[in-house]
Scaffold this motif. Structure first.
Motif, PDB file in Angstrom:
ATOM      1  N   GLY A  82       1.258  -0.922   0.040  1.00 23.66           N
ATOM      2  CA  GLY A  82      -0.268   0.403  -0.401  1.00 23.66           C
ATOM      3  C   GLY A  82       1.276   1.134   0.010  1.00 23.66           C
ATOM      4  N   VAL A  83       0.240   2.305  -0.690  1.00 25.72           N
ATOM      5  CA  VAL A  83       0.795   4.012   0.080  1.00 25.72           C
ATOM      6  C   VAL A  83       0.708   4.572   1.494  1.00 25.72           C
ATOM      7  N   ARG A  84       2.859   4.684   1.130  1.00 27.96           N
ATOM      8  CA  ARG A  84       2.923   5.234   2.640  1.00 27.96           C
ATOM      9  C   ARG A  84       3.071   6.732   2.385  1.00 27.96           C
ATOM     10  N   ALA A 104      -5.000  13.316  -4.020  1.00 21.31           N
ATOM     11  CA  ALA A 104      -5.855  12.872  -3.955  1.00 21.31           C
ATOM     12  C   ALA A 104      -6.134  10.964  -3.431  1.00 21.31           C
ATOM     13  N   VAL A 105      -4.837  10.211  -3.031  1.00 15.81           N
ATOM     14  CA  VAL A 105      -4.189   9.237  -3.228  1.00 15.81           C
ATOM     15  C   VAL A 105      -4.677   8.373  -1.813  1.00 15.81           C
ATOM     16  N   PRO A 106      -5.522   7.674  -1.162  1.00 11.30           N
ATOM     17  CA  PRO A 106      -5.941   7.523   0.133  1.00 11.30           C
ATOM     18  C   PRO A 106      -4.202   7.087   0.854  1.00 11.30           C
ATOM     19  N   ASP A 107      -4.111   6.645   1.911  1.00  9.73           N
ATOM     20  CA  ASP A 107      -3.157   6.220   2.877  1.00  9.73           C
ATOM     21  C   ASP A 107      -3.101   4.967   2.884  1.00  9.73           C
ATOM     22  N   GLY A 108      -2.675   3.263   2.216  1.00  7.50           N
ATOM     23  CA  GLY A 108      -2.925   1.765   2.205  1.00  7.50           C
ATOM     24  C   GLY A 108      -3.430   2.208   0.980  1.00  7.50           C
ATOM     25  N   ALA A 109      -4.088   2.643  -0.210  1.00  3.70           N
ATOM     26  CA  ALA A 109      -4.181   2.202  -0.837  1.00  3.70           C
ATOM     27  C   ALA A 109      -3.134   1.672  -1.596  1.00  3.70           C
ATOM     28  N   PRO A 139       8.043  -0.447  -2.483  1.00  3.88           N
ATOM     29  CA  PRO A 139       6.997  -1.009  -2.528  1.00  3.88           C
ATOM     30  C   PRO A 139       6.061  -0.079  -2.656  1.00  3.88           C
ATOM     31  N   ASP A 140       6.722   1.165  -1.329  1.00  8.70           N
ATOM     32  CA  ASP A 140       5.385   1.837  -0.800  1.00  8.70           C
ATOM     33  C   ASP A 140       5.713   3.069  -1.624  1.00  8.70           C
ATOM     34  N   THR A 141       5.656   3.619  -2.331  1.00 17.62           N
ATOM     35  CA  THR A 141       5.620   5.980  -2.324  1.00 17.62           C
ATOM     36  C   THR A 141       5.433   5.276  -3.710  1.00 17.62           C
TER      37      THR A 141
END
Length: 272
Positions: A82-84, A104-109, A139-141
């Motif tokens: 997920g996006v961190r 507007a990208v939710p955290d953890g999407a 993995p998360d950026t």
């Protein structure tokens, strides 16, 4: 007198008649390997090998599908990737917080499911942003690279000044004109305003000498464009056509003593 047969035992049950042997019981005994002919063993071994070879591709396909399913679930359906973080590069006029809010990208999407093009368009909606690109950094950026607009002129508005880029887009409001930007006086600045486009067209054809002497461009109408120079002289430009000729003639006449140089018809220049 010889004794008779024992009571309760039939005649011939003891040594007097023919004897019966013990009753036989049949048992199933597994034959040893030596009992199977070698040709049969070879046939059976080859049959097993054929079955294994036939099943191997299906086993490989099944394994690949299972692995692909696990990877897809991990990337698309779980928070494992997920996006961190949303990392912003190249921003000076906008803050990283403004860029993240516009993204507007939710955290953890799930990172793999983020629509990069749509995210870039949302960020490009910020006035100071000319364009933006978004890429994944596993993995998360999410990495956002911003190219901001560059000011080419300022327009007075009330007690402040708005900054225009080369397309006429108003992207910034400042209390004082930034150094090095010419002043343009017009009624309604914007990319769809004909006066704005005409003024920017004039600015693009000015020679270095004219630009160094320029104080402001005044647009009173599409055929009434004028330049004000540092020594308080005026260049009557006319409309925006034949701009390179007008710039060349006006530059050649900067050494003349005249308050007004009229190059609106560059073939016939007048002085006042």
């Amino acid at each position: 007198m010889s004794p008779g047969p024992a009571r309760g035992r039939p005649a011939g049950a003891d040594g007097g008649g023919s004897r019966r042997g013990p009753a036989r019981r049949w048992q199933l005994v597994r034959a040893g390997s030596d009992a199977v002919p070698p040709s049969t063993r070879r046939f059976m071994a080859r049959a097993r090998q054929r079955r294994m070879r036939a099943a191997l591709p299906w086993a490989v396909v099944a394994g690949v599908l299972v692995l692909a399913g696990l990877v897809a679930w991990a990337m698309l359906g779980s928070g494992l990737f997920g996006v961190r973080e949303v990392r912003v590069e190249g921003a000076r006029l906008v803050t990283p917080v403004e860029v993240r809010d516009a993204a507007a990208v939710p955290d953890g999407a799930p990172l793999a499911r983020v629509d990069l093009a749509a995210t870039a368009r949302r960020i490009g909606g910020l006035a100071p942003v000319e364009r933006a690109t978004v890429r994944r950094d596993w993995p998360d950026t999410l990495v956002v690279t911003v190219v901001e607009r560059t000011g080419v002129a300022v327009v007075p508005r009330d007690d402040q000044f708005v900054v225009l880029d080369r397309s006429g887009v108003v992207f910034r409001t400042v209390p004082r004109p930034p150094a090095g930007l010419p002043l343009v006086r017009l009624a309604d600045p914007g990319p769809d305003d004909p006066g704005t486009r005409a003024a920017l067209q004039v600015l693009t054809v000015l020679t270095p000498a004219l630009r160094a002497a320029l104080v402001e461009v005044t647009v009173e109408g599409l055929a009434r464009i004028g330049l004000t120079l540092r020594d308080e002289r005026t260049v009557v430009w006319g409309d925006a056509t034949r701009g390179e000729e007008k710039a060349r003639v006006a530059t050649a006449l900067l050494g003349r003593k005249a308050d007004t140089i009229d190059v609106s018809a560059p073939d016939v220049v007048t002085f006042r």
